[in-house]
Design an enzyme around this catalytic site. Structure first.
Site, PDB file in Angstrom:
ATOM      1  N   CYS A   1       0.830  -1.201   0.000  1.00 10.98           N
ATOM      2  CA  CYS A   1       0.000   0.000   0.000  1.00 10.98           C
ATOM      3  C   CYS A   1       0.871   1.260   0.000  1.00 10.98           C
ATOM      4  O   CYS A   1       1.614   1.497  -0.944  1.00 10.98           O
ATOM      5  CB  CYS A   1      -1.006  -0.028   1.139  1.00 10.98           C
ATOM      6  SG  CYS A   1      -2.335   1.199   0.944  1.00 10.98           S
TER       7      CYS A   1
ATOM      8  N   HIS B   1      -3.873  -4.503  -0.587  1.00  7.10           N
ATOM      9  CA  HIS B   1      -3.511  -5.172   0.662  1.00  7.10           C
ATOM     10  C   HIS B   1      -3.651  -6.685   0.487  1.00  7.10           C
ATOM     11  O   HIS B   1      -4.762  -7.222   0.562  1.00  7.10           O
ATOM     12  CB  HIS B   1      -4.426  -4.717   1.796  1.00  7.10           C
ATOM     13  CG  HIS B   1      -4.185  -3.324   2.256  1.00  7.10           C
ATOM     14  ND1 HIS B   1      -3.234  -3.014   3.203  1.00  7.10           N
ATOM     15  CD2 HIS B   1      -4.766  -2.157   1.895  1.00  7.10           C
ATOM     16  CE1 HIS B   1      -3.241  -1.703   3.418  1.00  7.10           C
ATOM     17  NE2 HIS B   1      -4.164  -1.160   2.628  1.00  7.10           N
TER      18      HIS B   1
ATOM     19  N   GLU C   1      -2.928  -8.881   2.623  1.00  9.62           N
ATOM     20  CA  GLU C   1      -3.384  -9.446   3.900  1.00  9.62           C
ATOM     21  C   GLU C   1      -4.885  -9.300   4.093  1.00  9.62           C
ATOM     22  O   GLU C   1      -5.468  -9.932   4.981  1.00  9.62           O
ATOM     23  CB  GLU C   1      -2.627  -8.797   5.068  1.00  9.62           C
ATOM     24  CG  GLU C   1      -3.084  -7.396   5.451  1.00  9.62           C
ATOM     25  CD  GLU C   1      -2.538  -6.294   4.549  1.00  9.62           C
ATOM     26  OE1 GLU C   1      -2.759  -5.109   4.870  1.00  9.62           O
ATOM     27  OE2 GLU C   1      -1.895  -6.609   3.528  1.00  9.62           O
TER      28      GLU C   1
END
Length: 233
Positions: A87, A196, A198
């Site tokens: 990011c 992202h 994750e």
């Protein structure tokens, strides 16, 4: 990654950014041994270094500089050792970023500037597809998947010229409301994503696994760090 293989050791750079625990958990789930720290020796010794970032370009860059993250990144890349930005951790790798009319210097790994998305709806928040090059290793097997984005600024051009016989970086693109921007870059040891992983479910987990497969296994932390330490002056 096979169960018999030694788990890669990854340091997530602890520079004060939010959301780092979810990055740590996602990397652990993908098979890595993870440490959240800004310790120089640990960061240099790790098989991979992850630089997360959320929020503003300028403040994230200041946080990274405050813990010596710029020198850690430079030192690792000089030794061909992998670094992954996430990011705003991608954005600060460029020369500069302009937010709210204020231009701030970045880390200068790549030429170009981070600017506000030109879209009717900003921020760009939610799931989106990407356009990955055919040679990609990062998106291998997940080229058609969706990834989770949340950002108002992006690198909207790629300005890096080829250098001699070195392979050209692989640039992955995405589009929001007609505005194209860089979603990821694979540039030898330096890799970064605007989205992202994750937060991107199975696709993000697969992407992190792909990145972990590219990492070297460098033995003990002390031995691995020894060759990267800067001489005392």
């Amino acid at each position: 990654m096979s169960a018999e293989a030694t788990a890669p050791r990854v340091v997530v750079l602890d520079h004060g950014s939010g959301n780092v625990r979810s990055v740590v958990r996602a990397l652990e789930a993908a098979g890595a041994e993870v440490e959240l720290t800004a310790d120089r020796k640990s960061a240099l010794a790790a098989d991979g270094l992850v630089v997360p970032g959320v929020g503003a370009f300028a403040s994230t860059c200041e946080q990274v500089l405050a813990v010596g993250g710029d020198r850690l990144i430079e030192r690792r890349l000089a030794g061909g050792l992998p670094v992954l930005g996430i990011c705003v951790g991608l954005q600060i790798l460029f020369d500069a970023g302009t937010e709210h009319g204020v231009r701030s210097a970045g880390l200068g790994q790549w030429p170009g500037e981070i600017t506000r998305l030109e879209a009717s709806v900003v921020p760009h928040m939610g799931w989106n597809t990407v356009e990955a090059p055919t040679e990609t290793r990062l998106f291998a097997g997940i080229e058609e998947e969706r990834f989770y984005f949340v950002h108002s600024y992006a690198a909207r051009t790629w300005e890096m010229e080829p250098i001699g016989s070195l392979p050209a970086p692989l640039v992955t693109w995405a589009e929001h409301d007609g505005d194209r921007f860089i979603a990821a870059v694979e540039n030898a040891a330096l890799t970064a994503t605007q989205f992202h992983p994750e937060k991107s479910g199975e696709a993000g987990a697969a992407l992190l696994s792909n990145w972990l497969r590219t990492l070297p296994r460098r033995g003990t932390a002390a031995g691995a760090a020894e060759g990267l330490e800067e001489p005392v002056r």
